[in-house]
Design a protein around this motif. Structure first.
Motif, PDB file in Angstrom:
ATOM      1  N   VAL A  40     -28.513   4.241 -14.175  1.00 12.95           N
ATOM      2  CA  VAL A  40     -28.942   5.222 -15.169  1.00 12.95           C
ATOM      3  C   VAL A  40     -27.737   6.015 -15.663  1.00 12.95           C
ATOM      4  N   CYS A  41     -27.624   6.173 -16.978  1.00 17.60           N
ATOM      5  CA  CYS A  41     -26.538   6.982 -17.560  1.00 17.60           C
ATOM      6  C   CYS A  41     -26.792   8.455 -17.216  1.00 17.60           C
ATOM      7  N   PRO A  42     -25.784   9.161 -16.723  1.00 14.50           N
ATOM      8  CA  PRO A  42     -25.998  10.554 -16.313  1.00 14.50           C
ATOM      9  C   PRO A  42     -26.169  11.499 -17.506  1.00 14.50           C
ATOM     10  N   LEU A  43     -25.803  11.045 -18.702  1.00 19.18           N
ATOM     11  CA  LEU A  43     -25.849  11.941 -19.855  1.00 19.18           C
ATOM     12  C   LEU A  43     -27.111  11.787 -20.682  1.00 19.18           C
ATOM     13  N   CYS A  44     -27.636  10.555 -20.767  1.00 15.83           N
ATOM     14  CA  CYS A  44     -28.782  10.373 -21.667  1.00 15.83           C
ATOM     15  C   CYS A  44     -29.972   9.704 -20.989  1.00 15.83           C
ATOM     16  N   GLY A  45     -29.826   9.224 -19.768  1.00 15.66           N
ATOM     17  CA  GLY A  45     -30.967   8.610 -19.103  1.00 15.66           C
ATOM     18  C   GLY A  45     -31.155   7.137 -19.446  1.00 15.66           C
ATOM     19  N   VAL A  81     -22.387   0.415 -18.541  1.00  9.83           N
ATOM     20  CA  VAL A  81     -21.950   0.643 -19.912  1.00  9.83           C
ATOM     21  C   VAL A  81     -23.146   1.174 -20.692  1.00  9.83           C
ATOM     22  N   CYS A  82     -23.029   2.446 -21.106  1.00 12.60           N
ATOM     23  CA  CYS A  82     -24.093   3.059 -21.921  1.00 12.60           C
ATOM     24  C   CYS A  82     -23.740   2.808 -23.383  1.00 12.60           C
ATOM     25  N   PRO A  83     -24.729   2.399 -24.212  1.00 13.63           N
ATOM     26  CA  PRO A  83     -24.406   2.138 -25.624  1.00 13.63           C
ATOM     27  C   PRO A  83     -23.874   3.376 -26.344  1.00 13.63           C
ATOM     28  N   ILE A  84     -24.228   4.556 -25.864  1.00 15.82           N
ATOM     29  CA  ILE A  84     -23.751   5.783 -26.523  1.00 15.82           C
ATOM     30  C   ILE A  84     -22.503   6.334 -25.828  1.00 15.82           C
ATOM     31  N   HIS A  85     -22.524   6.377 -24.499  1.00 17.12           N
ATOM     32  CA  HIS A  85     -21.473   7.097 -23.781  1.00 17.12           C
ATOM     33  C   HIS A  85     -20.412   6.202 -23.151  1.00 17.12           C
ATOM     34  N   GLY A  86     -20.517   4.900 -23.333  1.00 13.23           N
ATOM     35  CA  GLY A  86     -19.489   4.006 -22.811  1.00 13.23           C
ATOM     36  C   GLY A  86     -19.605   3.824 -21.307  1.00 13.23           C
TER      37      GLY A  86
HETATM   38 ZN    ZN Z   1     -25.619   7.629 -22.116  1.00 11.58          ZN
END
Ligand code: ZN
Length: 416
Positions: A40-45, A81-86
């Motif tokens: 899970v991305c820590p910034l956007c979920g 790898v988050c599509p928004i936050h890398g």
């Molecule tokens: Zn993210």
């Protein structure tokens, strides 16, 4: 029961499996693994089953102490790898993003910070005061009621110093709920503009009254952003100006005594500062004696004192609007004739702001409870001295006086 099972019960950490428990000097080190497979991305979920790689080192968090032992949680985390936050290290359910502490530990810090002093917290929890500042910033960002700007009707905008050297916060109080609902660094019209920006024009239209001090900044912003609102002047700001005027008279007199070559008298008089500025009912015996002597001696300090007290009494509870209006007129003419420049200026200021001062009395905004919130804020910001940033000072104010309910960790785990 096995040691790992025992620690799993003891730690109450969400979403983990306890692997290994080891004792190091002064601390218990508990290795855990995340239960969930997805990252899970820590910034956007954002979540994904695909991992980018595994971090080469363990991530470490401090958890609540066990007895006298510090507890250290270790976990080998993966990256995604988050599509928004890398590329990011995966989020863990038991700690906030970029924190070295578990949520439970942070809740304990925040709860204590609103209730007790710096030394108690830093010694008991063995962390620096600046760390406390960073923790409460995170807790505040997470826990504040997002709806806190809705339903505002009567509000107050005020500035408060959070650090020596003219470092200010602007705070907005909701008079209805008696809470601080918004704050930012600085003390100018543009900070008030930021508040109205966050509020939005629709909600700004529903504001009926805004109380403030006598400076031009907040009034200007309020007239531009909520023109229908009545501008009120808080009576404690008026009383504060009178205290400042009296202090000016006292200093002048003290300097005169000193220049006359009477150092003894000058020193005696310097001690009289608090006798003059405190409310008479709060004086110590010695201060009361000093005050009586000052009054008996007469002169300009005694004159200034009488004026200050007369003004303060105008705003005591129980007087009607008409009484206040008449007494204010009388006070202004007395002050103008006092031959004390500080009080002549005060009379001019009060005349200029008379409609706002009376509006506060008429709407009942100037009351003891609004002042109680104000005093609480001042007490808290004093404790915030020593924080690294205005954000930390603001977080302490919001956690203590804002729309938030903090609980110590065991109350959050009541179901277990
Ligand atoms: Zn993210």
């Amino acid at each position: 029961m096995r040691v790992t099972a025992a620690f799993s019960r003891l730690l109450c950490l969400a979403g983990v499996v306890v692997g290994e428990v080891a004792f190091a000097p002064g601390r218990v080190v508990v290795a855990v693994a995340l239960r969930r497979r997805r990252l899970v991305c820590p910034l956007c979920g954002f979540s994904t089953p695909h991992r980018h790689d595994v971090r080469p080192v363990d991530s470490v968090w401090r958890h609540l102490d066990l007895g006298v032992w510090r507890v250290e949680i270790r976990c080998r985390l993966r990256r995604l790898v988050c599509p928004i936050h890398g590329v990011r290290t995966e989020q863990v359910p038991f700690a906030r993003h970029a924190s070295d502490f578990t949520r439970d530990f942070e809740h304990l810090v925040a709860w204590l910070a609103t209730r007790t002093d710096k030394t108690t917290i830093t010694r008991m929890l063995r962390i620096h005061w600046r760390t406390v500042g960073r923790i409460i910033e995170r807790v505040c960002a997470d826990e504040l009621d997002p709806e806190r700007l809705s339903g505002l009707v009567e509000i107050g905008i005020d500035e408060v110093s959070w650090r020596k050297g003219h470092r200010y916060l602007t705070l907005v109080a909701d008079h209805g709920r008696r809470q601080i609902v918004w704050g930012a660094e600085g003390a100018s019209a543009s900070v008030a503009d930021d508040f109205y920006g966050a509020l939005g024009p629709e909600r700004a239209k529903r504001i009926t009254a805004v109380s403030m001090d006598m400076g031009p900044g907040y009034a200007k912003s309020t007239r531009a952003n909520a023109p229908q609102a009545v501008i009120c002047i808080d009576s404690f700001h008026v009383a504060k100006l009178a205290s400042e005027a009296l202090d000016e008279v006292r200093r002048e007199y003290w300097n005169e005594l000193r220049s006359l070559g009477d150092p003894q008298a000058a020193r005696r008089f310097k001690d009289a500062r608090w006798a003059l500025l405190k409310r008479p009912e709060n004086l110590t015996d010695r201060q009361a004696v000093t005050l009586a002597a000052l009054k008996a001696a007469g002169g300009k300090v005694a004159r200034g004192y009488e004026l200050k007290e007369a003004l303060r009494c105008i705003f005591n509870a129980g007087l009607s609007l008409q009484d206040v209006s008449e007494l204010l007129t009388r006070f202004c003419s007395r002050a103008s004739r006092s031959r004390l420049p500080a009080f002549i200026r005060l009379a001019r200021t009060i005349r200029k702001h008379r409609p706002g001062i009376l509006a506060a009395v008429r709407l009942g905004i100037t009351n003891a409870r609004a002042e109680a919130l104000n005093n609480k804020v001042r007490l808290i910001t004093h404790r915030a001295y020593g924080f690294h940033s205005a954000h930390a000072a603001l977080a302490l104010v919001m956690l203590t006086c804002g729309p938030i309910t903090l609980q110590p960790p065991h109350e959050l785990h009541l179901h277990q």
